[in-house]
Design a protein around this motif. Structure first.
Motif, PDB file in Angstrom:
ATOM      1  N   LEU A  66       0.829  -1.209   0.000  1.00 58.15           N
ATOM      2  CA  LEU A  66       0.000   0.000   0.000  1.00 58.15           C
ATOM      3  C   LEU A  66       0.863   1.258   0.000  1.00 58.15           C
ATOM      4  O   LEU A  66       0.607   2.210  -0.742  1.00 58.15           O
ATOM      5  CB  LEU A  66      -0.931   0.000   1.217  1.00 58.15           C
ATOM      6  N   GLU A  67       1.886   1.250   0.826  1.00 59.52           N
ATOM      7  CA  GLU A  67       2.789   2.407   0.933  1.00 59.52           C
ATOM      8  C   GLU A  67       3.504   2.686  -0.392  1.00 59.52           C
ATOM      9  O   GLU A  67       3.536   3.823  -0.871  1.00 59.52           O
ATOM     10  CB  GLU A  67       3.809   2.130   2.037  1.00 59.52           C
ATOM     11  N   LEU A  68       4.071   1.649  -0.992  1.00 57.52           N
ATOM     12  CA  LEU A  68       4.805   1.834  -2.245  1.00 57.52           C
ATOM     13  C   LEU A  68       3.875   2.189  -3.403  1.00 57.52           C
ATOM     14  O   LEU A  68       4.242   2.975  -4.275  1.00 57.52           O
ATOM     15  CB  LEU A  68       5.614   0.577  -2.570  1.00 57.52           C
ATOM     16  N   SER A  69       2.677   1.630  -3.403  1.00 58.78           N
ATOM     17  CA  SER A  69       1.698   1.957  -4.450  1.00 58.78           C
ATOM     18  C   SER A  69       1.276   3.417  -4.355  1.00 58.78           C
ATOM     19  O   SER A  69       1.163   4.106  -5.375  1.00 58.78           O
ATOM     20  CB  SER A  69       0.478   1.048  -4.351  1.00 58.78           C
ATOM     21  N   ARG A  70       1.050   3.873  -3.137  1.00 51.40           N
ATOM     22  CA  ARG A  70       0.669   5.284  -2.945  1.00 51.40           C
ATOM     23  C   ARG A  70       1.773   6.203  -3.454  1.00 51.40           C
ATOM     24  O   ARG A  70       1.501   7.192  -4.142  1.00 51.40           O
ATOM     25  CB  ARG A  70       0.374   5.561  -1.479  1.00 51.40           C
ATOM     26  N   ALA A  71       3.014   5.893  -3.118  1.00 53.55           N
ATOM     27  CA  ALA A  71       4.139   6.713  -3.569  1.00 53.55           C
ATOM     28  C   ALA A  71       4.235   6.729  -5.094  1.00 53.55           C
ATOM     29  O   ALA A  71       4.668   7.721  -5.682  1.00 53.55           O
ATOM     30  CB  ALA A  71       5.440   6.210  -2.951  1.00 53.55           C
ATOM     31  N   ALA A  72       3.808   5.630  -5.738  1.00 52.06           N
ATOM     32  CA  ALA A  72       3.819   5.535  -7.202  1.00 52.06           C
ATOM     33  C   ALA A  72       2.542   6.100  -7.828  1.00 52.06           C
ATOM     34  O   ALA A  72       2.347   5.973  -9.037  1.00 52.06           O
ATOM     35  CB  ALA A  72       4.018   4.077  -7.624  1.00 52.06           C
ATOM     36  N   LYS A  73       1.681   6.671  -6.998  1.00 40.49           N
ATOM     37  CA  LYS A  73       0.421   7.290  -7.448  1.00 40.49           C
ATOM     38  C   LYS A  73      -0.543   6.283  -8.067  1.00 40.49           C
ATOM     39  O   LYS A  73      -1.238   6.571  -9.041  1.00 40.49           O
ATOM     40  CB  LYS A  73       0.686   8.457  -8.386  1.00 40.49           C
ATOM     41  N   VAL A  74      -0.587   5.101  -7.478  1.00 41.68           N
ATOM     42  CA  VAL A  74      -1.517   4.059  -7.899  1.00 41.68           C
ATOM     43  C   VAL A  74      -2.662   4.014  -6.897  1.00 41.68           C
ATOM     44  O   VAL A  74      -2.429   3.953  -5.687  1.00 41.68           O
ATOM     45  CB  VAL A  74      -0.805   2.680  -7.959  1.00 41.68           C
ATOM     46  N   GLU A  75      -3.889   4.074  -7.383  1.00 40.54           N
ATOM     47  CA  GLU A  75      -5.072   3.975  -6.526  1.00 40.54           C
ATOM     48  C   GLU A  75      -5.174   2.551  -5.983  1.00 40.54           C
ATOM     49  O   GLU A  75      -5.100   1.595  -6.743  1.00 40.54           O
ATOM     50  CB  GLU A  75      -6.315   4.315  -7.343  1.00 40.54           C
ATOM     51  N   THR A  76      -5.358   2.425  -4.667  1.00 43.84           N
ATOM     52  CA  THR A  76      -5.430   1.095  -4.063  1.00 43.84           C
ATOM     53  C   THR A  76      -6.793   0.823  -3.449  1.00 43.84           C
ATOM     54  O   THR A  76      -7.424   1.698  -2.862  1.00 43.84           O
ATOM     55  CB  THR A  76      -4.351   0.918  -2.980  1.00 43.84           C
ATOM     56  N   HIS A  77      -7.217  -0.437  -3.624  1.00 42.65           N
ATOM     57  CA  HIS A  77      -8.460  -0.951  -3.044  1.00 42.65           C
ATOM     58  C   HIS A  77      -8.062  -2.115  -2.148  1.00 42.65           C
ATOM     59  O   HIS A  77      -7.586  -3.137  -2.635  1.00 42.65           O
ATOM     60  CB  HIS A  77      -9.424  -1.403  -4.149  1.00 42.65           C
ATOM     61  N   LEU A  78      -8.252  -1.951  -0.859  1.00 42.10           N
ATOM     62  CA  LEU A  78      -7.799  -2.923   0.129  1.00 42.10           C
ATOM     63  C   LEU A  78      -8.947  -3.778   0.640  1.00 42.10           C
ATOM     64  O   LEU A  78     -10.021  -3.266   0.956  1.00 42.10           O
ATOM     65  CB  LEU A  78      -7.150  -2.199   1.312  1.00 42.10           C
ATOM     66  N   VAL A  79      -8.682  -5.085   0.747  1.00 38.65           N
ATOM     67  CA  VAL A  79      -9.619  -5.997   1.405  1.00 38.65           C
ATOM     68  C   VAL A  79      -8.784  -6.888   2.319  1.00 38.65           C
ATOM     69  O   VAL A  79      -7.755  -7.418   1.925  1.00 38.65           O
ATOM     70  CB  VAL A  79     -10.483  -6.807   0.400  1.00 38.65           C
ATOM     71  N   VAL A  80      -9.227  -6.967   3.572  1.00 38.58           N
ATOM     72  CA  VAL A  80      -8.483  -7.666   4.621  1.00 38.58           C
ATOM     73  C   VAL A  80      -9.370  -8.776   5.190  1.00 38.58           C
ATOM     74  O   VAL A  80     -10.518  -8.528   5.566  1.00 38.58           O
ATOM     75  CB  VAL A  80      -8.091  -6.667   5.743  1.00 38.58           C
TER      76      VAL A  80
END
Length: 193
Positions: free
Chosen positions: A25-39
């Motif tokens: 999540l952290e690296l995706s955010r830094a790369a400006k990628v929208e993330t959808h999380l399911v836990v």
């Protein structure tokens, strides 16, 4: 609104190694990628055990957080375009559900959708040693189009900390989606002695 080429689903299961999902999540955010999380429910236990985190501590780590029970979430439909899904870490249970087509939660349903839409599914499978059933399930998933990527340390990168090892493994997983985090120490060939 993000385009499919900038949108990634991230799943965190109850296998040991919850830090991999958080780092994704952290690296995706830094790369400006929208993330959808399911836990998964089990992942909440692991997050607490390994990192001392509660469900509320996940807020703000992803652009969207979907409850594992929300089978009607956007990521449960193939018409919701994404670049694919990374499950980090991936448990035996989740791997087995995906391989069998049993989608009892949003996490396994989202993975099933990614496969049926011929999108990239990367599983950072966290289990060892392996028995024949695990290996056969991995073969089945590979034949279905998934990529099995256990988080194996790259010692050639000479990591100086656990953080560096996690970052490298997750960075390599994100490479599989075309996301260059700038955090991967690339192999430069053998050094002369």
């Amino acid at each position: 609104m993000s385009t499919a080429s900038q949108r990634l689903v991230v799943g965190i299961t109850g296998a040991s190694g919850a830090i991999y999902g958080l780092k994704a999540l952290e690296l995706s955010r830094a790369a400006k990628v929208e993330t959808h999380l399911v836990v998964s429910r089990a992942a909440l236990l692991t997050l607490n055990q390994e990192l001392g985190l509660q469900k509320a501590d996940l807020d703000g780590r992803a652009d969207f957080i979907h409850a594992a029970s929300d089978i009607g979430a956007t990521i449960a439909s193939g018409s919701f375009q994404t670049m694919g899904m990374l499950i980090a870490p991936c448990s035996v249970k989740t791997m087995s559900e995906i391989a069998s087509g049993v989608t009892s939660t949003l996490l396994s349903r989202a993975a099933d959708v990614v496969l049926k839409e011929r999108r990239r599914l990367v599983l950072m499978f966290r289990e060892t040693p392996l028995h024949l059933g695990h290996l056969q399930t991995m073969v089945t998933l590979t034949q279905m189009g998934a990529i099995m990527m256990p988080p194996v340390p790259a010692f050639y990168a000479q990591p100086q900390s656990l953080e560096e090892m996690v970052t490298h493994s997750v960075g390599r997983a994100l490479d599989l989606f075309g996301i260059d985090t700038g955090q991967v120490k690339r192999w430069g060939g053998m050094k002369e002695s």
